[in-house]
Design a protein around this motif. Sequence first.
Motif, PDB file in Angstrom:
ATOM      1  N   LEU A  90      32.720  -0.024  17.788  1.00 41.04           N
ATOM      2  CA  LEU A  90      31.675   0.997  17.881  1.00 41.04           C
ATOM      3  C   LEU A  90      32.075   2.261  17.149  1.00 41.04           C
ATOM      4  O   LEU A  90      31.241   2.936  16.549  1.00 41.04           O
ATOM      5  CB  LEU A  90      31.363   1.320  19.351  1.00 41.04           C
ATOM      6  N   GLN A  91      33.355   2.616  17.189  1.00 38.47           N
ATOM      7  CA  GLN A  91      33.824   3.802  16.483  1.00 38.47           C
ATOM      8  C   GLN A  91      33.735   3.621  14.968  1.00 38.47           C
ATOM      9  O   GLN A  91      33.549   4.591  14.239  1.00 38.47           O
ATOM     10  CB  GLN A  91      35.268   4.113  16.857  1.00 38.47           C
ATOM     11  N   GLY A  92      33.877   2.407  14.493  1.00 40.42           N
ATOM     12  CA  GLY A  92      33.877   2.161  13.055  1.00 40.42           C
ATOM     13  C   GLY A  92      32.496   2.105  12.429  1.00 40.42           C
ATOM     14  O   GLY A  92      32.350   2.269  11.214  1.00 40.42           O
ATOM     15  N   ARG A  93      31.455   1.876  13.220  1.00 42.47           N
ATOM     16  CA  ARG A  93      30.116   1.716  12.658  1.00 42.47           C
ATOM     17  C   ARG A  93      29.636   2.915  11.832  1.00 42.47           C
ATOM     18  O   ARG A  93      29.057   2.713  10.773  1.00 42.47           O
ATOM     19  CB  ARG A  93      29.118   1.394  13.759  1.00 42.47           C
ATOM     20  N   PRO A  94      29.839   4.157  12.267  1.00 44.62           N
ATOM     21  CA  PRO A  94      29.390   5.271  11.424  1.00 44.62           C
ATOM     22  C   PRO A  94      30.065   5.285  10.051  1.00 44.62           C
ATOM     23  O   PRO A  94      29.441   5.627   9.047  1.00 44.62           O
ATOM     24  CB  PRO A  94      29.764   6.516  12.221  1.00 44.62           C
ATOM     25  N   TYR A  95      31.334   4.915   9.998  1.00 52.44           N
ATOM     26  CA  TYR A  95      32.039   4.872   8.717  1.00 52.44           C
ATOM     27  C   TYR A  95      31.484   3.769   7.824  1.00 52.44           C
ATOM     28  O   TYR A  95      31.313   3.954   6.620  1.00 52.44           O
ATOM     29  CB  TYR A  95      33.536   4.676   8.941  1.00 52.44           C
ATOM     30  N   ILE A  96      31.221   2.624   8.422  1.00 54.87           N
ATOM     31  CA  ILE A  96      30.657   1.513   7.653  1.00 54.87           C
ATOM     32  C   ILE A  96      29.276   1.875   7.138  1.00 54.87           C
ATOM     33  O   ILE A  96      28.957   1.654   5.964  1.00 54.87           O
ATOM     34  CB  ILE A  96      30.608   0.233   8.508  1.00 54.87           C
ATOM     35  N   ASN A  97      28.434   2.454   8.012  1.00 54.07           N
ATOM     36  CA  ASN A  97      27.101   2.865   7.571  1.00 54.07           C
ATOM     37  C   ASN A  97      27.187   3.891   6.447  1.00 54.07           C
ATOM     38  O   ASN A  97      26.431   3.824   5.479  1.00 54.07           O
ATOM     39  CB  ASN A  97      26.305   3.448   8.735  1.00 54.07           C
ATOM     40  N   GLY A  98      28.099   4.856   6.578  1.00 56.74           N
ATOM     41  CA  GLY A  98      28.268   5.872   5.532  1.00 56.74           C
ATOM     42  C   GLY A  98      28.651   5.265   4.200  1.00 56.74           C
ATOM     43  O   GLY A  98      28.120   5.645   3.148  1.00 56.74           O
ATOM     44  N   TYR A  99      29.590   4.327   4.221  1.00 61.25           N
ATOM     45  CA  TYR A  99      29.985   3.665   2.978  1.00 61.25           C
ATOM     46  C   TYR A  99      28.834   2.857   2.402  1.00 61.25           C
ATOM     47  O   TYR A  99      28.567   2.905   1.205  1.00 61.25           O
ATOM     48  CB  TYR A  99      31.198   2.759   3.201  1.00 61.25           C
ATOM     49  N   SER A 127      38.817  -3.643  21.805  1.00 61.64           N
ATOM     50  CA  SER A 127      38.295  -4.134  20.533  1.00 61.64           C
ATOM     51  C   SER A 127      36.830  -3.732  20.334  1.00 61.64           C
ATOM     52  O   SER A 127      36.438  -3.282  19.252  1.00 61.64           O
ATOM     53  CB  SER A 127      38.433  -5.652  20.479  1.00 61.64           C
ATOM     54  N   SER A 128      36.016  -3.867  21.371  1.00 63.67           N
ATOM     55  CA  SER A 128      34.606  -3.503  21.232  1.00 63.67           C
ATOM     56  C   SER A 128      34.441  -1.996  21.073  1.00 63.67           C
ATOM     57  O   SER A 128      33.575  -1.532  20.332  1.00 63.67           O
ATOM     58  CB  SER A 128      33.784  -4.021  22.405  1.00 63.67           C
ATOM     59  N   ALA A 129      35.282  -1.208  21.744  1.00 65.08           N
ATOM     60  CA  ALA A 129      35.209   0.242  21.589  1.00 65.08           C
ATOM     61  C   ALA A 129      35.585   0.658  20.172  1.00 65.08           C
ATOM     62  O   ALA A 129      34.946   1.539  19.578  1.00 65.08           O
ATOM     63  CB  ALA A 129      36.129   0.926  22.598  1.00 65.08           C
ATOM     64  N   ARG A 130      36.602   0.033  19.612  1.00 62.68           N
ATOM     65  CA  ARG A 130      37.007   0.356  18.238  1.00 62.68           C
ATOM     66  C   ARG A 130      35.934  -0.048  17.234  1.00 62.68           C
ATOM     67  O   ARG A 130      35.706   0.632  16.240  1.00 62.68           O
ATOM     68  CB  ARG A 130      38.323  -0.344  17.904  1.00 62.68           C
TER      69      ARG A 130
END
Length: 72
Positions: A34-43, A29-32
Amino acid sequence: MMVTLTLGELGSEISRPGAIARRTLRRVSSARALQGRPYINGYMLTLDDATLAAYGVDRKALARGIDARYPL
């Protein structure tokens, strides 16, 4: 500093029902996240300044990639 784990401690950790499954799920869960943060920041960088201010997020912090508080 060296950390040692005795066989008895290891056995009690393994014998606890669901201990390995909980730890594995928590790590995945924590690894996923971390993977999502760039997408959230981009949006969030596509939002206007007023919306970001309403969420309490700074555009400069997002652009630098610093962790900012995300809206829930």
